[in-house]
Design a protein around this motif. Structure first.
Motif, PDB file in Angstrom:
ATOM      1  N   VAL A 175       0.836  -1.197   0.000  1.00 36.77           N
ATOM      2  CA  VAL A 175       0.000   0.000   0.000  1.00 36.77           C
ATOM      3  C   VAL A 175       0.874   1.251   0.000  1.00 36.77           C
ATOM      4  O   VAL A 175       0.579   2.242  -0.698  1.00 36.77           O
ATOM      5  N   GLY A 176       1.978   1.224   0.747  1.00 39.01           N
ATOM      6  CA  GLY A 176       2.883   2.364   0.772  1.00 39.01           C
ATOM      7  C   GLY A 176       3.479   2.658  -0.583  1.00 39.01           C
ATOM      8  O   GLY A 176       3.596   3.831  -0.996  1.00 39.01           O
ATOM      9  N   GLY A 183       1.567   9.867  -5.421  1.00 38.72           N
ATOM     10  CA  GLY A 183       1.863  11.102  -4.711  1.00 38.72           C
ATOM     11  C   GLY A 183       1.082  11.288  -3.428  1.00 38.72           C
ATOM     12  O   GLY A 183       0.919  12.417  -2.952  1.00 38.72           O
ATOM     13  N   GLY A 184       0.600  10.204  -2.852  1.00 39.68           N
ATOM     14  CA  GLY A 184      -0.167  10.284  -1.620  1.00 39.68           C
ATOM     15  C   GLY A 184       0.706  10.235  -0.381  1.00 39.68           C
ATOM     16  O   GLY A 184       1.944  10.198  -0.454  1.00 39.68           O
TER      17      GLY A 184
END
Length: 520
Positions: A175-176, A183-184
């Motif tokens: 998820v990372g 860009g989250g």
């Protein structure tokens, strides 16, 4: 933390190199020869019996079907080990690790058959169906309750706590990477959020019992596995000209002179076997806990189905990861997390969208592994006579492990998983070695019925000398039915108890007279 991890790595490497792997190889080869290569000889039969229908449990619900038990074990098998574990094996052991992973799956199929057949024989009935596994055949087959209790504790800690930490760790890593790509926000805040979400959805399922776990596994595992396989097929098609080079790298690094001189072959063997066992779990003693839940008419049926699970896991799903990674390259930065390597490799062939697709697939596969791993602990705590209150404490501990794994360092978790897996495999292998003769007798009975055109059935009346078998009728039994009379008349008296096929095929008296499968 680094000093601790280095000490654990050194201990783990020595334990696997000088004890676990030699024991595993010797027993797997013995089981293969003694069973007449059952993992190859009865491969078509594996696909037939997986479709058998279950019976009705004492509480009125449906018992676990052969396919549901397969899916339950696959929920644990198919997950992080297939993606992160295979990538890590290639990064540390080179492309040659893939060959040794393949080879061990072929040989370990016989060990998987033995342990799951024994689990079926010595299973016990519950209100919702059946429960069993290594702890049960250690108690009822060997008469060693202390050994069963030791195994029950080890598998509960290994799978429900340590391995579940590995699964959640890989999920947060995937998820990372996806968040970085769009860009989250990433980092510890994201890890905590993902960990809490995993805790919530896991709690919603594990408090519902084995039926709910099996239903979720049956729905998600095949779907996610098929989607992942399709991604791998797309990668292979787009890079078809490079496929021969991948095979060359796999076999070349497994046997190459340069690797021998540099000690690379030993590294490839070590990592291939370790990651292969982590993924397919053959001989480890975990899959029998799921196999014992199935409602089938002969113990050997689920032994065959669980052997098929080894092939599905390693030869199919693990190979997809190997080709995705190796078609991208064979040199990798050791400081990059394995999940990032797999995602980057997939992106290199299919584009940026594939990173997110892999994240979703890994998330669901790893999460169903959490559910399967939890059930192994639940089954073994019930062997230890855990009370409902203790089960609540256990479920809470599993949820804590899932959360801690989401935020803990990867290296220490993988090392602890390897050590606990090695100890667990050792205890299980030492148990199934003397009990394997019982599994071979069951295989001989199964093979005789097949040659006579029958759908194999089993009752304890056929082998009244077996003790502590409670789920297959009584040793005296009722008068034999037409099926049993027909089988006895058609049995070849020259067939031994080793389960091997005779030199000449006996046409027997099989016809359409065999009854429908009688589920126990």
């Amino acid at each position: 933390m680094t000093v601790l991890n280095n000490a654990l790595v050194a201990l783990n490497d020595a334990f696997w190199t000088f004890f676990v792997i030699p024991l595993l190889v010797i027993l797997a080869l013995y089981f293969t020869v003694r069973s007449g290569f059952v993992q190859v000889r009865l491969l078509p039969e594996m696909f037939r019996v997986i479709r058998s229908s279950p019976g009705i449990a004492p509480d009125g619900g449906r018992e676990i079907s052969s396919f549901q038990a397969f899916a339950l074990s696959a929920a644990s098998r198919v997950g992080t080990g297939n993606i992160v574990g295979v990538t890590l094996a290639i990064m540390l052991g080179g492309p040659g690790a893939v060959f040794w992973m393949w080879l061990m799956a072929a040989v370990l199929g016989a060990a998987s058959f033995v342990e799951s057949t024994l689990a079926q024989l010595y299973k016990v009935r519950t209100s919702t169906g059946f429960r069993g596994g290594p702890a049960y055949y250690m108690l009822h087959g060997l008469g060693r309750r202390w050994m069963g209790a030791l195994f029950a504790v080890i598998i509960t800690v290994t799978f429900s706590l340590v391995f579940n930490s590995v699964q959640s760790n890989s999920i947060t890593g995937a998820v990372g990477t996806t968040m970085d790509a769009i860009g989250g926000t990433s980092g510890w805040v994201l890890d905590v959020a993902v960990g809490l979400f995993l805790v919530a959805i896991t709690a919603a399922v594990i408090f519902g019992g084995v039926r709910r776990i099996a239903t979720v596994a049956q729905a998600l595992v095949p779907l996610m596995a098929i989607l992942y396989i399709l991604l791998g097929v797309a990668v292979v098609i787009l890079n078809i000209e490079a496929v021969p080079g991948v095979f060359g790298a796999i076999f070349g690094h497994a046997f190459g002179l340069r690797e021998v001189a540099a000690g690379g072959v030993g590294t490839a063997i070590l990592w291939g076997m370790r990651r292969g066992m982590f993924s397919n779990e053959a001989g480890l003693g975990s899959a029998p806990n799921a196999g014992a839940t199935a409602s089938v008419s002969h113990p050997a049926k689920q032994g065959l189905v669980q052997t098929l699970g080894v092939y599905f896991d390693t030869w199919l799903v693990c190979s997809v990861t190997a080709f995705i990674v190796l078609l991208y390259g064979t040199e990798f930065n050791p400081d990059v997390a394995p999940i990032e390597v797999a995602q980057t490799a997939l992106e290199g062939s299919l584009g940026g969208w594939s990173i997110h697709a892999l994240t979703v697939i890994l998330f669901l596969l790893a999460w169903t592994s959490v559910l399967g791993n939890y059930y192994y602990g639940e089954s073994n705590l019930q062997f230890l006579d855990a009370t409902p209150r203790h089960m609540t404490y256990f479920r809470s501990a599993v949820l804590v492990a899932v959360f801690v794994g989401s935020v803990a360092p990867l290296a220490v978790i993988w090392t602890l998983a390897d050590i606990s897996m090695g100890v667990m495999a050792t205890v299980n292998l030492l148990a199934i070695a003397p009990l394997s003769t019982v599994a071979f007798r069951l295989l001989a009975d199964y093979s005789r019925q097949l040659r006579n055109g029958l759908d194999p059935q089993f009752s304890l009346a056929k082998m009244p000398d077996l003790r502590n078998v409670t789920a297959w009728g009584s040793a005296t039994g009722s008068p034999p039915d037409d099926h049993e009379i027909e089988e006895e008349e058609a049995t070849d008296p020259e067939v031994g108890d080793d389960g091997q096929a005779p030199e000449e095929e006996d046409p027997g008296r099989g016809d359409d007279r065999g009854p429908e499968s009688k589920d126990h």
